[in-house]
Design a protein around this motif. Sequence first.
Motif, short mmCIF file in Angstrom:
data_model
loop_
_atom_site.label_atom_id
_atom_site.label_comp_id
_atom_site.label_asym_id
_atom_site.label_seq_id
_atom_site.Cartn_x
_atom_site.Cartn_y
_atom_site.Cartn_z
N VAL A 24 0.87 -1.19 0.00
CA VAL A 24 0.00 0.00 0.00
C VAL A 24 0.90 1.23 0.00
O VAL A 24 1.83 1.34 0.83
CB VAL A 24 -0.94 0.02 1.23
CG1 VAL A 24 -1.82 1.26 1.20
CG2 VAL A 24 -1.76 -1.26 1.28
N LYS A 25 0.65 2.17 -0.90
CA LYS A 25 1.48 3.36 -1.01
C LYS A 25 1.21 4.33 0.14
O LYS A 25 0.20 4.24 0.83
CB LYS A 25 1.20 4.07 -2.35
CG LYS A 25 1.63 3.28 -3.55
CD LYS A 25 1.38 4.07 -4.83
CE LYS A 25 1.83 3.30 -6.05
NZ LYS A 25 1.59 4.08 -7.29
N ARG A 42 -6.09 -1.50 5.40
CA ARG A 42 -4.63 -1.61 5.46
C ARG A 42 -4.02 -0.27 5.02
O ARG A 42 -4.49 0.36 4.07
CB ARG A 42 -4.15 -2.74 4.55
CG ARG A 42 -4.83 -4.07 4.81
CD ARG A 42 -4.49 -4.62 6.19
NE ARG A 42 -5.19 -5.88 6.45
CZ ARG A 42 -4.71 -7.06 6.06
NH1 ARG A 42 -3.57 -7.16 5.40
NH2 ARG A 42 -5.40 -8.17 6.35
N HIS A 43 -2.95 0.10 5.72
CA HIS A 43 -2.27 1.37 5.41
C HIS A 43 -0.92 1.08 4.75
O HIS A 43 -0.62 -0.05 4.37
CB HIS A 43 -2.13 2.19 6.69
CG HIS A 43 -3.44 2.60 7.28
ND1 HIS A 43 -4.21 3.64 6.78
CD2 HIS A 43 -4.15 2.10 8.34
CE1 HIS A 43 -5.30 3.78 7.51
NE2 HIS A 43 -5.30 2.84 8.47
N SER A 44 -0.11 2.11 4.61
CA SER A 44 1.10 2.02 3.78
C SER A 44 2.05 0.94 4.30
O SER A 44 2.15 0.70 5.51
CB SER A 44 1.80 3.38 3.77
OG SER A 44 2.16 3.77 5.09
N GLY A 45 2.70 0.28 3.34
CA GLY A 45 3.69 -0.75 3.67
C GLY A 45 3.34 -2.09 3.03
O GLY A 45 2.41 -2.19 2.22
N ILE A 60 -8.25 4.09 -1.18
CA ILE A 60 -8.70 5.46 -0.90
C ILE A 60 -7.48 6.37 -0.82
O ILE A 60 -6.51 6.06 -0.09
CB ILE A 60 -9.50 5.54 0.42
CG1 ILE A 60 -10.80 4.75 0.29
CG2 ILE A 60 -9.79 6.97 0.81
CD1 ILE A 60 -11.80 5.40 -0.64
N ASN A 61 -7.54 7.48 -1.54
CA ASN A 61 -6.46 8.48 -1.52
C ASN A 61 -6.65 9.38 -0.29
O ASN A 61 -7.69 10.02 -0.14
CB ASN A 61 -6.48 9.31 -2.80
CG ASN A 61 -5.29 10.25 -2.90
OD1 ASN A 61 -4.44 10.29 -2.01
ND2 ASN A 61 -5.22 10.99 -4.00
N LEU A 62 -5.64 9.46 0.56
CA LEU A 62 -5.72 10.28 1.77
C LEU A 62 -5.09 11.66 1.60
O LEU A 62 -5.03 12.43 2.56
CB LEU A 62 -5.02 9.55 2.94
CG LEU A 62 -5.60 8.18 3.30
CD1 LEU A 62 -4.81 7.56 4.46
CD2 LEU A 62 -7.08 8.29 3.68
N VAL A 91 -9.93 12.92 2.77
CA VAL A 91 -10.59 11.83 3.47
C VAL A 91 -9.93 11.66 4.84
O VAL A 91 -8.70 11.57 4.94
CB VAL A 91 -10.49 10.52 2.67
CG1 VAL A 91 -11.09 9.36 3.46
CG2 VAL A 91 -11.20 10.66 1.33
N LEU A 92 -10.73 11.66 5.88
CA LEU A 92 -10.20 11.47 7.23
C LEU A 92 -9.73 10.03 7.41
O LEU A 92 -10.44 9.08 7.02
CB LEU A 92 -11.28 11.80 8.27
CG LEU A 92 -11.77 13.27 8.26
CD1 LEU A 92 -12.93 13.45 9.22
CD2 LEU A 92 -10.64 14.21 8.61
N GLU A 93 -8.55 9.88 7.97
CA GLU A 93 -7.95 8.55 8.08
C GLU A 93 -8.79 7.63 8.95
O GLU A 93 -8.88 6.42 8.71
CB GLU A 93 -6.53 8.68 8.65
CG GLU A 93 -5.74 7.38 8.61
CD GLU A 93 -4.29 7.58 8.99
OE1 GLU A 93 -3.58 6.59 9.19
OE2 GLU A 93 -3.88 8.76 9.12
N GLN A 94 -9.44 8.16 9.96
CA GLN A 94 -10.24 7.34 10.86
C GLN A 94 -11.64 7.06 10.30
O GLN A 94 -12.41 6.33 10.93
CB GLN A 94 -10.34 8.00 12.24
CG GLN A 94 -11.05 9.33 12.26
CD GLN A 94 -10.09 10.49 11.99
OE1 GLN A 94 -9.01 10.27 11.42
NE2 GLN A 94 -10.47 11.69 12.40
N LYS A 95 -11.97 7.67 9.13
CA LYS A 95 -13.29 7.46 8.55
C LYS A 95 -13.19 6.94 7.12
O LYS A 95 -14.00 7.26 6.25
CB LYS A 95 -14.10 8.75 8.57
CG LYS A 95 -14.49 9.20 9.98
CD LYS A 95 -15.44 10.39 9.92
CE LYS A 95 -15.90 10.78 11.31
NZ LYS A 95 -16.86 11.91 11.26
#
Length: 330
Positions: A24-25, A42-45, A60-62, A91-95
């Motif tokens: 994930v970028k 899942r987040h970056s890595g 989703i692009n943050l 986009v809010l990371e927690q949402k």
Amino acid sequence: MGGFIFVPLLVVGFFILLAGFFTVKQQTAAIVERFGKFQSIRHSGLQLKIPLVDRIAGRINLKIQQLDVIVETKTKDDVFVRLKISVQFQVLEQKVYDAFYKLQNPHDQVTSYVFDVVRAEVPKMKLDDVFERKDDVAIAVKAELNEAMSTYGYDIIKTLVTDIDPDIQVKAAMNRINAAEREKVAAEFEAEAERIKIVAKARAEAESKRLQGQGIADQRREIARGLEESVDVLNNVGINSQEASALIVVTQHYDTLQSIGEATNTNLILLPNSPQAGSDMLNNMIASFVASNQIGEEMKKKNIEKGIVPKKKPKRQAPPRAEEGEDLNY
């Protein structure tokens, strides 16, 4: 035979295992589903999922994104105008879940709210007010979008009115009005400058005339003083006032002829220059003086008879001066 079957199975297993890894970028979130149901975010890595069971449903692009919306609407004074609204959102990371599952097309949603707010606010303003109060429009758009889009996991960072473009005919009319106003101001300044020049010129001319009159008065005063001194000098040598006046008139007459003859580049002037010209001029002057004196005496007599002018009292003689060694006591 068994060896030939094992090798392909090994290769297939290797690729299936390799498919369980994914990356994930940065500033991106990946949605993982298991059999069509949400599993995790899942987040970056480098990430791991169960092959053939889990799948990546979307990403989703943050990052902060910008959407430009062009809205055409009408102002309070019935002028059609096109506004370009730039909306910066994130986009809010927690949402991430809400942003992915609750909203199908966020750009269309933002565009709809921008149209709604702009077409509600701008018709309340005149065209000039739209230019002056564009920040009010931007604030209203941001407040409405924040309230609506926060439910879907979006945060509105900034809204800007980046362009206001009236109808081309209205724009041409505004340019003509502006040009006319500037020409009016320029004409007022030019008129004021011309007035200052005229006033300064008039003052200069008045001062020049005053100095010229003062010079002429001083000249005549000096001439009269010189004539008085000339008569006194002639009287001291035994020439009476009438003869002295005649001599002065004749002298000035010939001095004038001499100065005219000495001047260069002068126009032609015809003057009487006969031998008796001076005596004729003197006789005419004497006759004028005598006639004016007679008229003056007659007018005085008539005024005295009518009681208008009182008779002059004889001048009181001054007491004699005492000479050295002389006693005036009687």
